[in-house]
Design a protein around this motif. Structure first.
Motif, PDB file in Angstrom:
ATOM      1  N   ASP A 135       3.421   1.752  -4.995  1.00 38.59           N
ATOM      2  CA  ASP A 135       3.572   2.306  -6.341  1.00 38.59           C
ATOM      3  C   ASP A 135       5.039   2.301  -6.794  1.00 38.59           C
ATOM      4  N   SER A 158      -2.157   4.557  -4.687  1.00 39.11           N
ATOM      5  CA  SER A 158      -2.874   5.202  -5.794  1.00 39.11           C
ATOM      6  C   SER A 158      -4.113   4.409  -6.210  1.00 39.11           C
ATOM      7  N   GLY A 159      -4.336   3.266  -5.560  1.00 37.71           N
ATOM      8  CA  GLY A 159      -5.573   2.518  -5.796  1.00 37.71           C
ATOM      9  C   GLY A 159      -5.468   1.416  -6.822  1.00 37.71           C
ATOM     10  N   SER A 160      -4.268   1.125  -7.326  1.00 37.24           N
ATOM     11  CA  SER A 160      -4.153   0.041  -8.304  1.00 37.24           C
ATOM     12  C   SER A 160      -3.802  -1.272  -7.597  1.00 37.24           C
ATOM     13  N   GLN A 161      -3.880  -2.369  -8.356  1.00 32.22           N
ATOM     14  CA  GLN A 161      -3.587  -3.686  -7.786  1.00 32.22           C
ATOM     15  C   GLN A 161      -2.548  -4.438  -8.621  1.00 32.22           C
ATOM     16  N   PRO A 162      -1.343  -3.855  -8.738  1.00 34.10           N
ATOM     17  CA  PRO A 162      -0.328  -4.496  -9.580  1.00 34.10           C
ATOM     18  C   PRO A 162       0.129  -5.849  -9.046  1.00 34.10           C
ATOM     19  N   TRP A 202       0.827  -1.213   0.000  1.00 34.65           N
ATOM     20  CA  TRP A 202       0.000   0.000   0.000  1.00 34.65           C
ATOM     21  C   TRP A 202       0.861   1.262   0.000  1.00 34.65           C
ATOM     22  N   ALA A 235       5.976  -1.506  -7.283  1.00 34.10           N
ATOM     23  CA  ALA A 235       5.482  -2.111  -8.523  1.00 34.10           C
ATOM     24  C   ALA A 235       6.379  -1.721  -9.688  1.00 34.10           C
ATOM     25  N   THR A 244      -4.480 -10.430  -6.764  1.00 36.09           N
ATOM     26  CA  THR A 244      -5.120 -10.868  -5.514  1.00 36.09           C
ATOM     27  C   THR A 244      -5.002 -12.376  -5.333  1.00 36.09           C
ATOM     28  N   THR A 256      -3.792  -3.453  -2.346  1.00 31.04           N
ATOM     29  CA  THR A 256      -3.983  -2.264  -3.174  1.00 31.04           C
ATOM     30  C   THR A 256      -2.914  -1.221  -2.853  1.00 31.04           C
ATOM     31  N   THR A 257      -2.407  -0.532  -3.876  1.00 33.12           N
ATOM     32  CA  THR A 257      -1.402   0.513  -3.635  1.00 33.12           C
ATOM     33  C   THR A 257      -2.086   1.803  -3.195  1.00 33.12           C
TER      34      THR A 257
END
Ligand SMILES: [Zn+2]
Length: 580
Positions: free
Chosen positions: A443, A497-501, A439, A446, A504, A494-495
């Motif tokens: 960013d 910035s809200g992405s999921q690189p 989290w 990733a 899950t 989730t990072t």
């Protein structure tokens, strides 16, 4: 549940349930009996049982069960806390926390800035109140969170601090930026070579930018006068209070150098400690430093022996195998990425210690019966660490030393299988991980790891299937310490910035995530017989929450609010707005 009951020795009196007193009275009362009723008590026992009530005598849990059962067993003068349906868990445990808020009190706080000019403005403001030549320190910046998307450099800082040396530590602690004044004091110029295990960041013309990584930082940081004893004491006290306010009651502190150990002892003697501490001593980078640390550790009782009845433990040694994922200094097989699509040349990071020296150092500690935890982020570093543990355990089989792999970010299949075997055969080889990396620095992580590796980050689901246990933690000051962020990150990945690189596929559910911050973490603090679950015979370290972790949507878990924290049956925190 019934089978868990322990009969009370004290006579059983009739209890009036309406006898609830405000919390403030409990803290002052002298009675040693306390019961919690009308709760959803998540016990984290082996069956993940839920109870309604529990009773405490002299700081220890005596019985866990229904309201009726507990009220029948409790002595008449027992104090009562009516939870009014709220959820309680064991006090949460951070298995890797640089337990110190001195910087936060006395330095410039940079974890919330969004661009470089904000950092520059804060340095300007501080410089105005400092005499020429006085140091200016700050910490917490992260280029991944800055709109500029680049490092802060000396030239950014020079214009506002011509007469003061400045050092601003990155949120990972693995690099930082100095202004030109500080670079001059440290004698760092174009001609200075990179030290072993470190990087002097340079621009296209070869000029140092001010950013220093890993061992290169020491040239500057060694010049900064340490905080005074009183400042450091205040830093510890603030940390303890802030931990309690987050339902947290224990930490593994990986760096108790200088006077920190003495301060822990002092606070314990003064009865001011409200967080259990499992302390590691840094073993350095040479055999000489390892022998010095070994001698200091040999003079202390080994865990699970403790000071203050489970409050303070001299746990063992911390070593570094490599550097950081964000700083691209961790030791990996394939090159790091500069951006998601651009390789960072041939950079595969580097070991922090000469690998064969590392092996000799671990041998010294292992053979001496001392617990070792090693920082290892990159796949290559992790392999080296687990193979070292495996070889030494084969040579001298010793159960229960619980050697750890700190961070353990991208283990190979080989490392995972080795950890599973070491845990099973020797009670050793435990990943001490930080889900909130995904989290808070996710960013930059990733971007640095690249598409293939990032899926492997923190493979909790694979661990579960291989019967590997791991521990949760924050690595504060790297990420914010509240454990609720780690519980949440273990599930959503989730990072900021809200992405999921990171995908899950390696997510776990809240039941599993909670174990990593309670009973499994307790095991890596050698305290699993005392804390980590709410069962008869254990110490009553308990957190009460405004929401039920087990039934709210995953995304709400990061917003749960602690209302009450007990340490050994004593209230150490009550939320100002709590109606309990
Ligand atoms: Zn750390």
């Amino acid at each position: 549940m019934r089978s868990h009951f322990v009969r009370l020795v004290a006579p059983i009196f009739f209890l009036i349930a309406a006898f609830a007193l405000p919390i403030a009275c409990f803290a002052q009362s002298s009675s040693s009996d306390l019961i919690l009723i009308n709760g959803k008590i998540i016990t984290v026992d082996t069956k993940d049982s839920i109870a309604q009530a529990l009773s405490i005598h002299n700081g220890k849990i005596v019985a866990v069960g229904s309201n009726d059962q507990i009220q029948k067993l409790a002595p008449k003068n027992a104090q009562v806390i009516d939870l009014h349906g709220r959820t309680a868990t064991p006090g949460l445990i951070d298995s890797h926390c640089h337990f110190d808020e001195t910087d936060r009190i006395y330095g410039i706080e940079l974890s919330n800035i969004t661009n470089i000019s904000e950092a520059v403005a804060l340095v300007r403001k501080t410089a105005a109140s400092r005499k020429p030549g006085e140091w200016i320190q700050g910490s917490g910046w992260d280029e991944g969170k800055l709109s500029d998307k680049r490092y802060i450099t000396a030239s950014d800082l020079d214009k506002v601090s011509p007469d003061n040396p400045v050092w601003l530590t990155h949120t990972t602690g693995h690099y930082g930026v100095a202004n030109s004044f500080a670079l001059r004091l440290a004698k760092i110029s174009n001609d200075t070579k990179d030290p072993t295990g470190g990087t002097i960041d340079r621009d296209a013309s070869g000029q140092p930018t001010g950013v220093l990584k890993e061992t290169a930082m020491a040239a500057v940081t060694d010049l900064i006068p340490p905080y005074t004893r009183e400042q450091q004491r205040n830093g510890l006290l603030k940390m303890m209070a802030d931990f309690n306010a987050e339902g947290m009651t224990a930490a593994k502190d990986p760096g108790t150098e200088g006077i920190r150990w003495d301060l822990y002892q002092e606070l314990l003697k003064e009865n001011k400690s409200t967080v259990r501490i499992f302390a590691l001593l840094y073993g350095g980078r040479t055999m000489e430093s390892a022998r010095a640390t070994f001698a200091r550790l040999q003079a202390q009782p080994k865990p699970p022996q403790s000071f203050g009845d489970g409050m303070l433990l001299s746990g063992g040694v911390k070593l570094y195998m490599d550097g950081s994922g964000g700083g691209r200094t961790a030791w990996v097989y394939d090159p790091w990425y500069k951006t998601p699509s651009e390789l960072d040349g041939h950079n595969t990071g580097y070991p922090n210690i000469d690998p064969s020296t590392y092996r000799q150092m671990v041998k010294l500690f292992h053979d001496g019966g001392i617990h070792v935890s090693t920082h290892a982020v990159g796949d290559r570093a992790i392999d080296w660490v687990v193979d070292t543990y495996a070889d030494l355990l084969k040579e001298k089989p010793t159960k229960g030393l619980r050697h750890g792999i700190i961070h353990c970010n991208i283990p190979t299949d080989h490392a995972i299988d080795t950890m599973a075997r070491l845990q099973h055969d020797y009670d050793s080889g435990y990943p001490e991980t930080q889900a909130p990396f995904m989290w808070w620095i996710g960013d930059i992580y990733a971007a640095s790891f690249g598409a293939k590796r990032e899926q492997r980050l923190m493979p909790y689901n694979t661990y579960t299937h291989k019967n590997i246990i791991w521990t949760g933690g924050s690595d504060y000051f790297v990420t914010p310490f509240p454990a609720r962020y780690g519980l949440w990150s273990s599930i959503v990945r989730t990072t900021l910035s809200g992405s999921q690189p990171f995908g899950t596929a390696e997510s776990v559910d809240i039941h599993t995530a909670l174990r990593s911050y309670t009973i499994w973490a307790a095991h890596q603090l050698f305290l699993e017989d005392r804390i980590g679950s709410l069962e008869p015979g254990k110490d009553a370290d308990i957190a009460v929450w405004d929401r039920d972790l087990y039934s709210i949507p995953s995304d709400d878990i990061k917003n749960i609010h602690c209302e009450l924290t007990l340490l050994r049956g004593k209230v150490v925190y009550t939320a100002p707005d709590s109606k309990l």
